[in-house]
Design a protein around this motif. Structure first.
Motif, PDB file in Angstrom:
ATOM      1  N   VAL A 151       0.840  -1.205   0.000  1.00 20.62           N
ATOM      2  CA  VAL A 151       0.000   0.000   0.000  1.00 20.62           C
ATOM      3  C   VAL A 151       0.870   1.249   0.000  1.00 20.62           C
ATOM      4  O   VAL A 151       1.841   1.352   0.768  1.00 20.62           O
ATOM      5  CB  VAL A 151      -0.931  -0.018   1.234  1.00 20.62           C
ATOM      6  CG1 VAL A 151      -1.540   1.363   1.476  1.00 20.62           C
ATOM      7  CG2 VAL A 151      -2.007  -1.063   1.062  1.00 20.62           C
ATOM      8  N   HIS A 152       0.485   2.223  -0.851  1.00 19.17           N
ATOM      9  CA  HIS A 152       1.225   3.489  -0.936  1.00 19.17           C
ATOM     10  C   HIS A 152       0.329   4.704  -0.687  1.00 19.17           C
ATOM     11  O   HIS A 152       0.833   5.788  -0.401  1.00 19.17           O
ATOM     12  CB  HIS A 152       1.893   3.624  -2.306  1.00 19.17           C
ATOM     13  CG  HIS A 152       2.782   2.476  -2.650  1.00 19.17           C
ATOM     14  ND1 HIS A 152       4.049   2.325  -2.130  1.00 19.17           N
ATOM     15  CD2 HIS A 152       2.571   1.388  -3.445  1.00 19.17           C
ATOM     16  CE1 HIS A 152       4.597   1.207  -2.598  1.00 19.17           C
ATOM     17  NE2 HIS A 152       3.723   0.621  -3.402  1.00 19.17           N
ATOM     18  N   ARG A 153      -0.981   4.535  -0.822  1.00 17.29           N
ATOM     19  CA  ARG A 153      -1.910   5.650  -0.646  1.00 17.29           C
ATOM     20  C   ARG A 153      -2.964   5.259   0.392  1.00 17.29           C
ATOM     21  O   ARG A 153      -3.634   4.224   0.247  1.00 17.29           O
ATOM     22  CB  ARG A 153      -2.608   6.004  -1.962  1.00 17.29           C
ATOM     23  CG  ARG A 153      -1.651   6.438  -3.063  1.00 17.29           C
ATOM     24  CD  ARG A 153      -2.402   6.927  -4.307  1.00 17.29           C
ATOM     25  NE  ARG A 153      -3.339   5.920  -4.810  1.00 17.29           N
ATOM     26  CZ  ARG A 153      -2.997   4.910  -5.606  1.00 17.29           C
ATOM     27  NH1 ARG A 153      -1.733   4.768  -5.967  1.00 17.29           N
ATOM     28  NH2 ARG A 153      -3.905   4.048  -6.027  1.00 17.29           N
ATOM     29  N   ILE A 154      -3.093   6.072   1.434  1.00 14.88           N
ATOM     30  CA  ILE A 154      -4.003   5.721   2.523  1.00 14.88           C
ATOM     31  C   ILE A 154      -4.983   6.850   2.825  1.00 14.88           C
ATOM     32  O   ILE A 154      -4.710   8.028   2.579  1.00 14.88           O
ATOM     33  CB  ILE A 154      -3.241   5.364   3.818  1.00 14.88           C
ATOM     34  CG1 ILE A 154      -2.494   6.585   4.378  1.00 14.88           C
ATOM     35  CG2 ILE A 154      -2.299   4.196   3.590  1.00 14.88           C
ATOM     36  CD1 ILE A 154      -1.956   6.386   5.796  1.00 14.88           C
TER      37      ILE A 154
ATOM     38  N   PHE B 241       2.995   9.866   8.443  1.00 13.48           N
ATOM     39  CA  PHE B 241       2.888   8.943   7.318  1.00 13.48           C
ATOM     40  C   PHE B 241       3.365   9.581   6.014  1.00 13.48           C
ATOM     41  O   PHE B 241       3.980   8.912   5.181  1.00 13.48           O
ATOM     42  CB  PHE B 241       1.464   8.417   7.204  1.00 13.48           C
ATOM     43  CG  PHE B 241       1.098   7.463   8.305  1.00 13.48           C
ATOM     44  CD1 PHE B 241       1.661   6.196   8.353  1.00 13.48           C
ATOM     45  CD2 PHE B 241       0.220   7.826   9.313  1.00 13.48           C
ATOM     46  CE1 PHE B 241       1.353   5.305   9.371  1.00 13.48           C
ATOM     47  CE2 PHE B 241      -0.095   6.951  10.331  1.00 13.48           C
ATOM     48  CZ  PHE B 241       0.476   5.687  10.366  1.00 13.48           C
ATOM     49  N   ARG B 242       3.103  10.872   5.847  1.00 11.88           N
ATOM     50  CA  ARG B 242       3.626  11.559   4.656  1.00 11.88           C
ATOM     51  C   ARG B 242       5.147  11.571   4.672  1.00 11.88           C
ATOM     52  O   ARG B 242       5.790  11.309   3.646  1.00 11.88           O
ATOM     53  CB  ARG B 242       3.092  12.992   4.597  1.00 11.88           C
ATOM     54  CG  ARG B 242       1.612  13.108   4.280  1.00 11.88           C
ATOM     55  CD  ARG B 242       1.236  14.537   3.930  1.00 11.88           C
ATOM     56  NE  ARG B 242      -0.200  14.674   3.781  1.00 11.88           N
ATOM     57  CZ  ARG B 242      -1.019  15.120   4.734  1.00 11.88           C
ATOM     58  NH1 ARG B 242      -0.521  15.505   5.911  1.00 11.88           N
ATOM     59  NH2 ARG B 242      -2.316  15.213   4.513  1.00 11.88           N
TER      60      ARG B 242
ATOM     61  N   VAL C 177      -4.252  10.555   1.240  1.00  6.67           N
ATOM     62  CA  VAL C 177      -5.167  11.193   0.287  1.00  6.67           C
ATOM     63  C   VAL C 177      -6.383  11.800   0.971  1.00  6.67           C
ATOM     64  O   VAL C 177      -7.075  12.632   0.384  1.00  6.67           O
ATOM     65  CB  VAL C 177      -5.608  10.191  -0.793  1.00  6.67           C
ATOM     66  CG1 VAL C 177      -4.412   9.723  -1.601  1.00  6.67           C
ATOM     67  CG2 VAL C 177      -6.346   8.993  -0.204  1.00  6.67           C
ATOM     68  N   ARG C 178      -6.655  11.375   2.203  1.00  8.30           N
ATOM     69  CA  ARG C 178      -7.768  11.962   2.951  1.00  8.30           C
ATOM     70  C   ARG C 178      -7.508  11.793   4.429  1.00  8.30           C
ATOM     71  O   ARG C 178      -7.019  10.750   4.864  1.00  8.30           O
ATOM     72  CB  ARG C 178      -9.090  11.296   2.572  1.00  8.30           C
ATOM     73  CG  ARG C 178     -10.306  12.008   3.149  1.00  8.30           C
ATOM     74  CD  ARG C 178     -11.585  11.422   2.625  1.00  8.30           C
ATOM     75  NE  ARG C 178     -12.717  12.266   2.973  1.00  8.30           N
ATOM     76  CZ  ARG C 178     -13.980  11.948   2.750  1.00  8.30           C
ATOM     77  NH1 ARG C 178     -14.269  10.788   2.173  1.00  8.30           N
ATOM     78  NH2 ARG C 178     -14.947  12.770   3.105  1.00  8.30           N
TER      79      ARG C 178
ATOM     80  N   PRO D  73     -11.972   6.493  -3.241  1.00  8.97           N
ATOM     81  CA  PRO D  73     -11.434   5.613  -4.280  1.00  8.97           C
ATOM     82  C   PRO D  73      -9.927   5.738  -4.478  1.00  8.97           C
ATOM     83  O   PRO D  73      -9.270   4.781  -4.899  1.00  8.97           O
ATOM     84  CB  PRO D  73     -12.195   6.055  -5.532  1.00  8.97           C
ATOM     85  CG  PRO D  73     -13.477   6.644  -5.014  1.00  8.97           C
ATOM     86  CD  PRO D  73     -13.104   7.301  -3.721  1.00  8.97           C
ATOM     87  N   GLU D  74      -9.361   6.889  -4.155  1.00 11.45           N
ATOM     88  CA  GLU D  74      -7.925   7.089  -4.349  1.00 11.45           C
ATOM     89  C   GLU D  74      -7.088   6.316  -3.336  1.00 11.45           C
ATOM     90  O   GLU D  74      -5.898   6.067  -3.560  1.00 11.45           O
ATOM     91  CB  GLU D  74      -7.570   8.582  -4.246  1.00 11.45           C
ATOM     92  CG  GLU D  74      -8.102   9.436  -5.381  1.00 11.45           C
ATOM     93  CD  GLU D  74      -9.587   9.751  -5.237  1.00 11.45           C
ATOM     94  OE1 GLU D  74     -10.092   9.680  -4.091  1.00 11.45           O
ATOM     95  OE2 GLU D  74     -10.225  10.036  -6.267  1.00 11.45           O
ATOM     96  N   ALA D  75      -7.686   5.953  -2.193  1.00 11.84           N
ATOM     97  CA  ALA D  75      -6.935   5.271  -1.142  1.00 11.84           C
ATOM     98  C   ALA D  75      -6.863   3.777  -1.425  1.00 11.84           C
ATOM     99  O   ALA D  75      -7.853   3.156  -1.813  1.00 11.84           O
ATOM    100  CB  ALA D  75      -7.587   5.511   0.213  1.00 11.84           C
ATOM    101  N   GLU D  76      -5.691   3.202  -1.187  1.00 10.91           N
ATOM    102  CA  GLU D  76      -5.503   1.756  -1.311  1.00 10.91           C
ATOM    103  C   GLU D  76      -5.814   1.029   0.001  1.00 10.91           C
ATOM    104  O   GLU D  76      -5.970  -0.191   0.016  1.00 10.91           O
ATOM    105  CB  GLU D  76      -4.070   1.451  -1.729  1.00 10.91           C
ATOM    106  CG  GLU D  76      -3.699   2.009  -3.091  1.00 10.91           C
ATOM    107  CD  GLU D  76      -2.218   1.885  -3.381  1.00 10.91           C
ATOM    108  OE1 GLU D  76      -1.876   1.731  -4.563  1.00 10.91           O
ATOM    109  OE2 GLU D  76      -1.406   1.965  -2.431  1.00 10.91           O
TER     110      GLU D  76
END
Length: 257
Positions: A132-135, A153-154, A161-162, A192-195
């Motif tokens: 996972v890269h986007r949370i 995390f950043r 993303v949110r 939807p952008e979050a994995e």
């Protein structure tokens, strides 16, 4: 007249290494972590030893930082003279506010050589294992405390993303969050952008809800206690449980993490 005290025969002791022992430094006000540990740790093979650290609500960065001078003393109370496979500092926001390196140093001075787990760092390992890269981030905290969690995390290279929070200032209230509130909040935080979703705070009673929420959103959900206990189980060489999320599934299926 009292009977004389008699000493009995030879005493035999079980081997010291018969049980894998883990340490937990829990906040004095935490109501959740030990209960979650009971769900996941195999009682015949792993023992969890707990020391409490003084903490005063609200969960502001200033109050969280105030725990640093007490960390070493708490670690020193964890079964002195007994080998531990790992020590977890059971507070996500405090370990982020204080810093992983400072937590490691404070505990390492009194328990040298014992691996230290922090919930946020365990979550980073979990996201790496899951690819996972986007949370999306959900915290129960106030805004002032949530900001540093997102930054952590950043700074570690994840795309947050949110970010959503529930604006609770007392971790005893966090421990009383209802199932309905947590499920609704997790679904609302997803995008939807979050994995994957990360739900922060060791007081959040989200562990039993993970599998159900994952089934609804179609992606992993990682929580502070889940990630911490996943890493503790790994260090103990213990089996991974079923029914508590995809994170445990990848290890149980023999995939590298």
């Amino acid at each position: 007249m009292r009977n004389p005290i008699e000493t009995l025969g030879e005493v035999r002791l079980d081997p010291v290494g018969g049980v894998t022992r883990l340490g937990l430094i829990a906040l004095a006000t935490d109501l959740t972590f030990e209960r979650d540990a009971m769900r996941l740790l195999p009682p015949d093979d792993v023992a969890l030893h707990v020391a409490r650290i003084a903490f005063e609500n609200p969960t502001t960065p200033a109050n969280l930082r105030a725990m640093l001078p007490r960390l070493g003393h708490a670690a020193d109370l964890l079964v002195p003279g007994i080998e531990l496979s790992a020590i977890c500092f059971g507070c996500t926001s405090a370990s982020i506010t204080i810093g992983d390196a400072a937590v490691d140093d404070a505990i390492g001075r009194v328990r040298p050589g014992v691996p230290v787990i922090t919930p946020a760092r365990a979550a980073l390992r979990a996201f790496e294992a899951l690819g996972v890269h986007r949370i999306a981030l959900l915290t129960p905290y106030v805004v002032e405390t949530t900001g540093p969690v997102a930054d952590y995390f950043r700074d570690a290279g994840l795309d947050v993303v949110r970010t959503c929070c529930l604006e609770l200032a007392d971790d005893r209230d966090i421990a009383r969050l209802s199932t309905e509130t947590l499920v609704e909040a997790a679904l609302a935080a997803d995008t939807p952008e979050a994995e994957a979703i990360f739900v922060s705070c060791t007081s959040t009673p989200a562990l039993p809800l993970i599998a159900g929420i994952e089934a609804r959103i179609g992606k992993p959900m990682v929580t502070s206690n889940q990630a911490s206990l996943w890493q503790m189980l790994d260090m103990a060489g213990a089996p991974m449980p079923e029914g508590y999320g995809r994170l445990f599934d990848i290890r149980r299926k023999g995939k590298a993490a």
